[in-house]
Design a protein around this motif. Sequence first.
Motif, PDB file in Angstrom:
ATOM      1  N   TYR A 169       0.847  -1.203   0.000  1.00 48.04           N
ATOM      2  CA  TYR A 169       0.000   0.000   0.000  1.00 48.04           C
ATOM      3  C   TYR A 169       0.878   1.247   0.000  1.00 48.04           C
ATOM      4  O   TYR A 169       0.606   2.219  -0.730  1.00 48.04           O
ATOM      5  CB  TYR A 169      -0.919   0.005   1.221  1.00 48.04           C
ATOM      6  CG  TYR A 169      -1.490   1.368   1.543  1.00 48.04           C
ATOM      7  CD1 TYR A 169      -2.606   1.849   0.865  1.00 48.04           C
ATOM      8  CD2 TYR A 169      -0.877   2.187   2.500  1.00 48.04           C
ATOM      9  CE1 TYR A 169      -3.114   3.121   1.140  1.00 48.04           C
ATOM     10  CE2 TYR A 169      -1.384   3.454   2.779  1.00 48.04           C
ATOM     11  CZ  TYR A 169      -2.491   3.915   2.092  1.00 48.04           C
ATOM     12  OH  TYR A 169      -2.973   5.179   2.359  1.00 48.04           O
ATOM     13  N   VAL A 170       1.903   1.251   0.827  1.00 47.68           N
ATOM     14  CA  VAL A 170       2.807   2.407   0.906  1.00 47.68           C
ATOM     15  C   VAL A 170       3.468   2.642  -0.458  1.00 47.68           C
ATOM     16  O   VAL A 170       3.542   3.773  -0.944  1.00 47.68           O
ATOM     17  CB  VAL A 170       3.883   2.206   1.988  1.00 47.68           C
ATOM     18  CG1 VAL A 170       4.841   3.396   2.019  1.00 47.68           C
ATOM     19  CG2 VAL A 170       3.227   2.018   3.363  1.00 47.68           C
ATOM     20  N   ARG A 171       3.900   1.542  -1.082  1.00 48.96           N
ATOM     21  CA  ARG A 171       4.534   1.657  -2.413  1.00 48.96           C
ATOM     22  C   ARG A 171       3.552   2.222  -3.432  1.00 48.96           C
ATOM     23  O   ARG A 171       3.894   3.138  -4.193  1.00 48.96           O
ATOM     24  CB  ARG A 171       5.016   0.280  -2.872  1.00 48.96           C
ATOM     25  CG  ARG A 171       5.648   0.269  -4.272  1.00 48.96           C
ATOM     26  CD  ARG A 171       5.720  -1.150  -4.816  1.00 48.96           C
ATOM     27  NE  ARG A 171       4.367  -1.730  -4.953  1.00 48.96           N
ATOM     28  CZ  ARG A 171       4.127  -3.045  -5.034  1.00 48.96           C
ATOM     29  NH1 ARG A 171       5.121  -3.909  -4.975  1.00 48.96           N
ATOM     30  NH2 ARG A 171       2.874  -3.478  -5.158  1.00 48.96           N
ATOM     31  N   ASP A 172       2.334   1.712  -3.450  1.00 48.06           N
ATOM     32  CA  ASP A 172       1.353   2.148  -4.446  1.00 48.06           C
ATOM     33  C   ASP A 172       0.867   3.575  -4.191  1.00 48.06           C
ATOM     34  O   ASP A 172       0.550   4.308  -5.134  1.00 48.06           O
ATOM     35  CB  ASP A 172       0.161   1.184  -4.451  1.00 48.06           C
ATOM     36  CG  ASP A 172       0.554  -0.220  -4.889  1.00 48.06           C
ATOM     37  OD1 ASP A 172       1.629  -0.365  -5.504  1.00 48.06           O
ATOM     38  OD2 ASP A 172      -0.215  -1.159  -4.595  1.00 48.06           O
ATOM     39  N   THR A 173       0.818   3.986  -2.933  1.00 48.61           N
ATOM     40  CA  THR A 173       0.435   5.365  -2.606  1.00 48.61           C
ATOM     41  C   THR A 173       1.539   6.329  -3.031  1.00 48.61           C
ATOM     42  O   THR A 173       1.270   7.465  -3.415  1.00 48.61           O
ATOM     43  CB  THR A 173       0.162   5.508  -1.092  1.00 48.61           C
ATOM     44  OG1 THR A 173      -0.855   4.581  -0.717  1.00 48.61           O
ATOM     45  CG2 THR A 173      -0.284   6.913  -0.736  1.00 48.61           C
TER      46      THR A 173
ATOM     47  N   GLU B 159      12.732  -3.283   0.318  1.00 49.30           N
ATOM     48  CA  GLU B 159      12.734  -3.016  -1.122  1.00 49.30           C
ATOM     49  C   GLU B 159      11.393  -2.496  -1.618  1.00 49.30           C
ATOM     50  O   GLU B 159      11.328  -1.697  -2.551  1.00 49.30           O
ATOM     51  CB  GLU B 159      13.102  -4.298  -1.878  1.00 49.30           C
ATOM     52  CG  GLU B 159      14.556  -4.712  -1.711  1.00 49.30           C
ATOM     53  CD  GLU B 159      14.903  -5.927  -2.554  1.00 49.30           C
ATOM     54  OE1 GLU B 159      14.025  -6.388  -3.326  1.00 49.30           O
ATOM     55  OE2 GLU B 159      16.034  -6.415  -2.444  1.00 49.30           O
ATOM     56  N   ILE B 160      10.311  -2.950  -0.995  1.00 49.20           N
ATOM     57  CA  ILE B 160       8.972  -2.529  -1.444  1.00 49.20           C
ATOM     58  C   ILE B 160       8.777  -1.035  -1.195  1.00 49.20           C
ATOM     59  O   ILE B 160       8.440  -0.269  -2.104  1.00 49.20           O
ATOM     60  CB  ILE B 160       7.875  -3.342  -0.713  1.00 49.20           C
ATOM     61  CG1 ILE B 160       8.027  -4.834  -1.032  1.00 49.20           C
ATOM     62  CG2 ILE B 160       6.486  -2.842  -1.120  1.00 49.20           C
ATOM     63  CD1 ILE B 160       7.105  -5.727  -0.226  1.00 49.20           C
ATOM     64  N   VAL B 161       8.997  -0.615   0.051  1.00 54.57           N
ATOM     65  CA  VAL B 161       8.849   0.807   0.388  1.00 54.57           C
ATOM     66  C   VAL B 161       9.946   1.623  -0.291  1.00 54.57           C
ATOM     67  O   VAL B 161       9.761   2.803  -0.607  1.00 54.57           O
ATOM     68  CB  VAL B 161       8.880   1.011   1.917  1.00 54.57           C
ATOM     69  CG1 VAL B 161       8.792   2.489   2.283  1.00 54.57           C
ATOM     70  CG2 VAL B 161       7.743   0.243   2.579  1.00 54.57           C
ATOM     71  N   GLY B 162      11.060   0.970  -0.568  1.00 55.24           N
ATOM     72  CA  GLY B 162      12.188   1.654  -1.219  1.00 55.24           C
ATOM     73  C   GLY B 162      11.866   2.169  -2.613  1.00 55.24           C
ATOM     74  O   GLY B 162      12.595   2.999  -3.160  1.00 55.24           O
ATOM     75  N   ALA B 163      10.759   1.718  -3.184  1.00 55.20           N
ATOM     76  CA  ALA B 163      10.372   2.160  -4.529  1.00 55.20           C
ATOM     77  C   ALA B 163       9.641   3.510  -4.511  1.00 55.20           C
ATOM     78  O   ALA B 163       9.347   4.072  -5.561  1.00 55.20           O
ATOM     79  CB  ALA B 163       9.483   1.104  -5.187  1.00 55.20           C
ATOM     80  N   THR B 164       9.358   4.046  -3.323  1.00 58.86           N
ATOM     81  CA  THR B 164       8.604   5.302  -3.236  1.00 58.86           C
ATOM     82  C   THR B 164       9.494   6.527  -3.450  1.00 58.86           C
ATOM     83  O   THR B 164      10.713   6.475  -3.247  1.00 58.86           O
ATOM     84  CB  THR B 164       7.932   5.441  -1.858  1.00 58.86           C
ATOM     85  OG1 THR B 164       8.965   5.483  -0.838  1.00 58.86           O
ATOM     86  CG2 THR B 164       7.006   4.283  -1.569  1.00 58.86           C
ATOM     87  N   ASN B 165       8.869   7.621  -3.844  1.00 61.27           N
ATOM     88  CA  ASN B 165       9.600   8.881  -4.005  1.00 61.27           C
ATOM     89  C   ASN B 165      10.218   9.330  -2.687  1.00 61.27           C
ATOM     90  O   ASN B 165      11.294   9.928  -2.664  1.00 61.27           O
ATOM     91  CB  ASN B 165       8.669   9.980  -4.526  1.00 61.27           C
ATOM     92  CG  ASN B 165       8.245   9.755  -5.954  1.00 61.27           C
ATOM     93  OD1 ASN B 165       8.929   9.075  -6.726  1.00 61.27           O
ATOM     94  ND2 ASN B 165       7.101  10.324  -6.331  1.00 61.27           N
ATOM     95  N   ALA B 166       9.522   9.048  -1.580  1.00 59.09           N
ATOM     96  CA  ALA B 166      10.003   9.467  -0.265  1.00 59.09           C
ATOM     97  C   ALA B 166      11.378   8.874   0.033  1.00 59.09           C
ATOM     98  O   ALA B 166      12.294   9.578   0.483  1.00 59.09           O
ATOM     99  CB  ALA B 166       9.007   9.049   0.816  1.00 59.09           C
TER     100      ALA B 166
END
Length: 335
Positions: free
Chosen positions: A259-263, A292-299
Motif C-alpha cells: 500500500y505504501v509503495r502504491d500510494t 525493497e517494497i517501500v524503497g520504490a517510493t519517491n520518499a
Amino acid sequence: MKNWKLLTVLMAMMLLVLAACGSKDEAKKEDKGSSDNKPAEEQKGEATSYPLTIPGSTNGEDTFKEVTLDKMPEKVVVFDYGFLDTLDVLGVKVAGVSQKSLPKYLSKYSGKDYVNVGALKEPDFEAISSMNPDVIFISGRQAAAYDELSKIAPTVFVGTDYTNFLESFKTNTELAGKIFGKEKEVADAITAYEAKVEEIKAKTAKSEDKALIVLGGEGALSAYGKGSRFGVIHDIYGVKAADENIKAETHGDSVSFEYVRDTNPDILFVVDSDAVRNPNGESGTKAAIENEIVGATNAVKNGKVFYLNPETWYLANGGLTSETSKIEDVLKAFN
C-alpha cells in the motif's frame, strides 16, 4: 463680649472640619495600603474564582460528568502525559503520576517526590485513594477506570479531540490556566504556539509534496490521515495528503508495505510505537519499513523519510511542549 463668644464658636467649628478632613485622608491611606497588601493576582483581577465548575464532556461512547472544585487543587494526580507536560510548563505542583511509561523529557516525575499511581491503563486505586487527592486528570487510556476514580476525587477528562484538535488543545490548556490561576501564562503560550503554526503553514503552502503518515509497531503497520490521531499534519499544518481516503480509525487504517509503495508519497512520516512500548527502547520498525517494497517510493528515493519523536506523538499528545516539538519535527521535511 458677644463678638468674643462668636469668634470662639467659629474657631471651634473650623477645628472640627479640619479634623474630619484629616480622618478622611487617613482612611484613604489605609484603604490604599490594604489594596497594596493583596496578592498580585487579586490586584490584577486574574485570580481564579472558586468554587469552579468544569463542564462534562464526551469522548466517543464515554461520558464524563460535570465536576465542581471548591478550592484550587493542592494534591494533583495526572495520568495524561500531555496535560502533565502543560502543568510542568506552567509550574504547577503535581503529587502523583503514572510513572511506568513516562517520556524522557518528563522523567523528573519518576522521582521519589511523586507517588506512582499505576500504569496508564491500570490505575493503582489504593495508592491514589491513600493520597486523598483534590483532583485527577485523565484521558482516553483511563476511560474504563473513570467511575472508580470518580469515587476517590473529582476526575476531569483532558484528552484531545482528533477531529477538532486545535480547539480541544486550546480548551484543555486554558482549563489548566483557569484552575491554577495561570491564565496570563497560558495566553502567552498559545500565542507562541499559533505563531509556530503560521510558520509551518507558510512552508507547506509553497510545497506540492504529498505526505503519508504511518504508525509501526508490534509487527503491524497503520496509516493515518485527516481527522486522525496524527491528523494535525494535514489538518493544522497544511501538509498535502498522499491518500485522501484513509479511515480515521482510533488505531489507524491497517495497511501493507505494498500500500505504501502504491500510494507513493513524496514524504513518509513514521511513528515508531515499539520504541516507547519496550522498556529498553528496542525496535525493529525502522528495519521493517526500510525494505525493497517501500524503497520504490519517491520518499525513500529523495531521502524524505522522517521518524517522528514517539514520545511527543504517541505518549504526550496535547502538551505545550509536545505540540511545539511536533511542529519542529514536521518542519524538517520542508526546510
